[in-house]
Write a protein that holds these residues in place. Structure first.
Motif, short mmCIF file in Angstrom:
data_model
loop_
_atom_site.label_atom_id
_atom_site.label_comp_id
_atom_site.label_asym_id
_atom_site.label_seq_id
_atom_site.Cartn_x
_atom_site.Cartn_y
_atom_site.Cartn_z
N VAL A 44 0.57 -1.34 -0.23
CA VAL A 44 0.23 0.13 -0.09
C VAL A 44 0.93 1.05 -0.21
O VAL A 44 0.44 2.77 -0.72
CB VAL A 44 -0.86 -0.32 1.07
CG1 VAL A 44 -1.77 1.17 1.41
CG2 VAL A 44 -2.38 -1.18 1.48
N VAL A 45 2.15 2.03 0.53
CA VAL A 45 2.29 2.65 0.74
C VAL A 45 3.16 3.08 -0.12
O VAL A 45 3.53 3.96 -1.09
CB VAL A 45 3.53 2.01 1.44
CG1 VAL A 45 4.78 3.56 1.80
CG2 VAL A 45 3.23 1.91 3.22
N PHE A 46 3.73 2.00 -1.31
CA PHE A 46 4.99 2.07 -2.22
C PHE A 46 3.85 2.39 -3.63
O PHE A 46 3.83 2.67 -4.27
CB PHE A 46 5.89 0.67 -2.34
CG PHE A 46 7.24 1.33 -1.42
CD1 PHE A 46 8.17 1.37 -1.15
CD2 PHE A 46 7.00 0.34 -0.11
CE1 PHE A 46 9.32 2.10 -1.16
CE2 PHE A 46 8.13 0.81 0.96
CZ PHE A 46 8.73 1.21 0.61
N ALA A 47 3.13 1.65 -3.51
CA ALA A 47 1.61 2.51 -4.43
C ALA A 47 1.41 3.52 -4.11
O ALA A 47 1.75 4.15 -6.07
CB ALA A 47 0.34 0.76 -4.09
N LEU A 48 0.95 3.69 -2.93
CA LEU A 48 0.71 5.35 -2.85
C LEU A 48 2.04 6.33 -3.72
O LEU A 48 2.00 7.03 -4.10
CB LEU A 48 0.60 5.63 -1.30
CG LEU A 48 -1.29 5.22 -1.25
CD1 LEU A 48 -1.00 5.10 0.12
CD2 LEU A 48 -2.18 5.89 -1.94
N ILE A 49 2.77 5.69 -2.75
CA ILE A 49 4.20 6.59 -3.39
C ILE A 49 4.89 6.37 -5.24
O ILE A 49 5.08 7.97 -5.59
CB ILE A 49 5.19 6.11 -2.85
CG1 ILE A 49 5.60 5.84 -1.52
CG2 ILE A 49 6.74 6.58 -3.71
CD1 ILE A 49 6.86 5.75 -0.80
N VAL A 50 4.30 5.99 -5.70
CA VAL A 50 4.24 5.32 -7.12
C VAL A 50 3.04 6.52 -7.74
O VAL A 50 3.35 6.87 -8.68
CB VAL A 50 4.04 4.03 -7.86
CG1 VAL A 50 3.87 4.16 -9.19
CG2 VAL A 50 5.75 3.43 -7.40
N LEU A 51 2.53 6.36 -7.07
CA LEU A 51 0.50 6.90 -7.70
C LEU A 51 1.07 8.55 -7.78
O LEU A 51 0.93 9.57 -8.38
CB LEU A 51 -0.63 6.73 -6.73
CG LEU A 51 -1.15 8.30 -7.28
CD1 LEU A 51 -1.94 7.94 -8.71
CD2 LEU A 51 -2.49 7.86 -6.73
N VAL A 52 2.18 9.08 -6.15
CA VAL A 52 2.46 10.71 -5.72
C VAL A 52 3.23 10.57 -6.79
O VAL A 52 3.20 11.84 -7.87
CB VAL A 52 3.08 10.44 -4.33
CG1 VAL A 52 3.36 12.43 -4.25
CG2 VAL A 52 1.92 10.72 -3.59
N LEU A 53 4.12 9.76 -7.57
CA LEU A 53 5.51 10.75 -8.42
C LEU A 53 5.40 10.47 -9.62
O LEU A 53 5.90 11.31 -10.56
CB LEU A 53 6.28 9.57 -8.35
CG LEU A 53 7.46 9.33 -6.67
CD1 LEU A 53 8.28 8.07 -6.97
CD2 LEU A 53 8.02 10.69 -5.96
N LEU A 54 4.25 9.88 -10.00
CA LEU A 54 3.82 9.71 -11.24
C LEU A 54 3.11 10.85 -11.60
O LEU A 54 2.76 11.80 -12.33
CB LEU A 54 2.64 8.52 -11.28
CG LEU A 54 2.78 7.32 -11.66
CD1 LEU A 54 1.29 6.56 -12.11
CD2 LEU A 54 3.06 7.20 -13.42
N ILE A 55 2.23 11.40 -10.76
CA ILE A 55 1.14 13.15 -10.63
C ILE A 55 2.74 14.60 -10.28
O ILE A 55 2.55 15.11 -11.28
CB ILE A 55 0.21 12.90 -9.68
CG1 ILE A 55 -0.45 12.23 -9.49
CG2 ILE A 55 -0.35 14.60 -9.77
CD1 ILE A 55 -2.09 12.00 -8.42
N ARG A 56 3.18 13.97 -10.03
CA ARG A 56 4.44 14.96 -9.44
C ARG A 56 6.47 14.29 -8.92
O ARG A 56 6.23 13.56 -7.94
CB ARG A 56 4.12 15.28 -8.38
CG ARG A 56 3.02 15.99 -7.75
CD ARG A 56 3.37 17.06 -6.34
NE ARG A 56 3.96 18.57 -6.02
CZ ARG A 56 4.27 19.22 -6.40
NH1 ARG A 56 3.58 19.82 -7.17
NH2 ARG A 56 5.01 20.15 -6.34
N PRO A 57 6.30 13.92 -10.15
CA PRO A 57 7.19 13.21 -10.34
C PRO A 57 8.81 13.56 -9.51
O PRO A 57 9.35 12.86 -8.79
CB PRO A 57 8.32 13.41 -11.51
CG PRO A 57 6.72 14.57 -12.65
CD PRO A 57 6.26 14.60 -11.79
N ARG A 58 8.72 15.09 -8.53
CA ARG A 58 10.05 15.23 -7.97
C ARG A 58 9.51 14.99 -6.71
O ARG A 58 10.21 15.42 -6.03
CB ARG A 58 10.46 16.40 -8.23
CG ARG A 58 10.76 16.80 -9.46
CD ARG A 58 11.51 18.41 -9.70
NE ARG A 58 12.56 18.75 -11.16
CZ ARG A 58 12.52 19.36 -12.07
NH1 ARG A 58 11.82 20.37 -10.95
NH2 ARG A 58 12.91 19.76 -12.79
N GLY A 59 8.90 15.02 -6.50
CA GLY A 59 7.56 14.55 -5.01
C GLY A 59 6.98 16.11 -4.85
O GLY A 59 7.03 16.53 -5.47
#
Length: 291
Positions: A266-281
C-alpha cells in the motif's frame, strides 16, 4: 473503529518519527555533499548499541544514555567525514560505494564485538502505558513522537536563525558561491555530518527500548527513510519530514483494511501514484545537476 484508527495513527506517527530521524539525517548530507549516505542505517544501529551499553554498563539513566550516544556518533561522524568522505569529495560515485562499504564494516564490527544475537534494551519506565479515555498508548511511543517533533523544530530553528545554519543552506544551494564569500565548505561538511549523526543516534536510542537491538535493525528505517525522501522530494527538508511521517501513518492505518503483510504494498503503491503526478515528490525542486 474510530478508536482503532486513532491508536494506529499514533503508532504510525511514532514509526514515522523514526523514519524522519533517518530521512532528515540523510537529507542533510545529501543537500550539502549531494550524496546519499547508505551507511546511515548502520550508524542508526550503532547509536542504539551505544545507548544500550551506556545504559546497562555505565549509568542507569536513559536520558544520559541517549546524550552519550549522540556524543559518540558525532565523534564517529567527524572521523568518517575526514577519513572517508572528504578525500572522495569530487567523486560522488566512490562516496556512495564507500558508504555501502561502511555498512558491512559497521554491521560486521558489531557482530564481532557484541555477537549476532538480539539484545534487550531494558528501560522499564518507558514500557508504561498512558490511557486517554478508551485510547491506550505506550509511553515510549509518545516519547518518540515528542523527541521527533523537538528535533525537527530545533533543526529548522538552527537552519533559519543561526549563522551556521545560514552557511549550511548556502553551501547546499551553491558550494562554489559560498566558498567565494568566505564560507569554510569543509567545516560545513563536518557540521552537516555531525547533525546527521546526532539524528541517527537519537533515532536508534529511541527505537531500541521498543524492540530488540540487533546488527541489522537500521536496515528497515533506512529503506523507509529513503522512501520518505523520495515521497517528500529530493533536496527538501520539509519534504523529508512530511514524507517520513506520511509513510509511518499510511503503513499503520492500512493494516485496518488490509493484512499486515501487505502494508508495504500500500505504501509504495501510493508513492508510485504520487510520483506519477509529481515526479519530483511533494516538495521537490530541481537538483544542482538539473539546474
Amino acid at each position: 473503529m474510530l478508536t482503532a484508527f486513532l491508536e494506529q495513527a499514533v503508532n504510525g506517527l511514532m514509526m514515522g518519527s523514526i523514519y524522519v530521524f533517518v530521512a532528515l539525517g540523510m537529507m542533510l548530507i545529501y543537500g550539502v555533499m549531494h550524496v546519499l549516505n547508505f551507511a546511515h542505517g548502520a550508524l542508526f544501529t550503532l547509536g542504539a548499541y551505544v545507548a544500550l551499553l551506556v545504559f546497562t554498563r555505565v549509568v542507569d539513566n536513559y536520558l544520559i544514555a541517549v546524550l552519550a550516544s549522540c556524543a559518540v556518533l558525532v565523534a564517529v561522524g567527524a572521523v568518517l567525514e575526514r577519513a572517508v568522505f572528504a578525500p572522495l569529495r569530487d567523486n560522488l560515485r566512490n562516496q556512495v560505494i564507500a558508504s555501502l562499504g561502511l555498512v558491512l564494516v559497521i554491521q560486521n564490527g558489531i557482530v564481532a564485538i557484541l555477537g549476532p544475537n538480539a539484545l534487550q534494551f531494558p528501560v522499564q519506565a518507558t514500557r508504561a502505558t498512558v490511557s486517554l479515555g478508551p485510547l491506550s498508548f505506550a509511553v515510549q511511543h509518545l516519547l518518540i513522537i515528542a523527541a521527533g517533533a523537538a528535533c525537527v523544530a530545533a533543526l529548522f530553528a538552527f537552519l533559519n536563525l543561526t549563522r551556521q545554519g545560514t552557511a549550511l543552506r548556502a553551501v547546499a544551494q551553491n558550494p562554489r558561491g559560498a566558498e567565494v564569500v568566505g564560507i569554510d565548505v569543509s567545516a560545513v561538511h563536518r557540521l552537516a555530518f555531525g547533525l546527521s549523526m546526532a539524528l541517527a543516534a537519537v533515532g536508534g536510542a529511541m527505537l531500541g527500548p521498543l524492540f530488540l537491538v540487533f546488527p541489522t535493525m537500521g536496515d528497515l528505517p533506512l529503506v523507509k527513510g529513503l522512501a520518505g525522501i523520495v515521497l517528500g522530494g529530493m533536496g527538501s527538508i520539509p519534504g523529508a519530514v512530511v514524507g517520513g511521517l506520511a509513510i509511518g501513518v499510511i503503513e499503520a492505518t492500512s493494516t485496518l483494511v488490509v493484512p499486515t503483510d501487505y502494508r508495504d504494498v500500500v505504501v509504495f503503491a501510493l508513492i508510485v501514484l504520487v510520483l506519477l503526478i509529481r515526479p519530483r515528490g511533494l516538495f521537490g525542486t530541481a537538483t544542482r545537476d538539473e539546474a
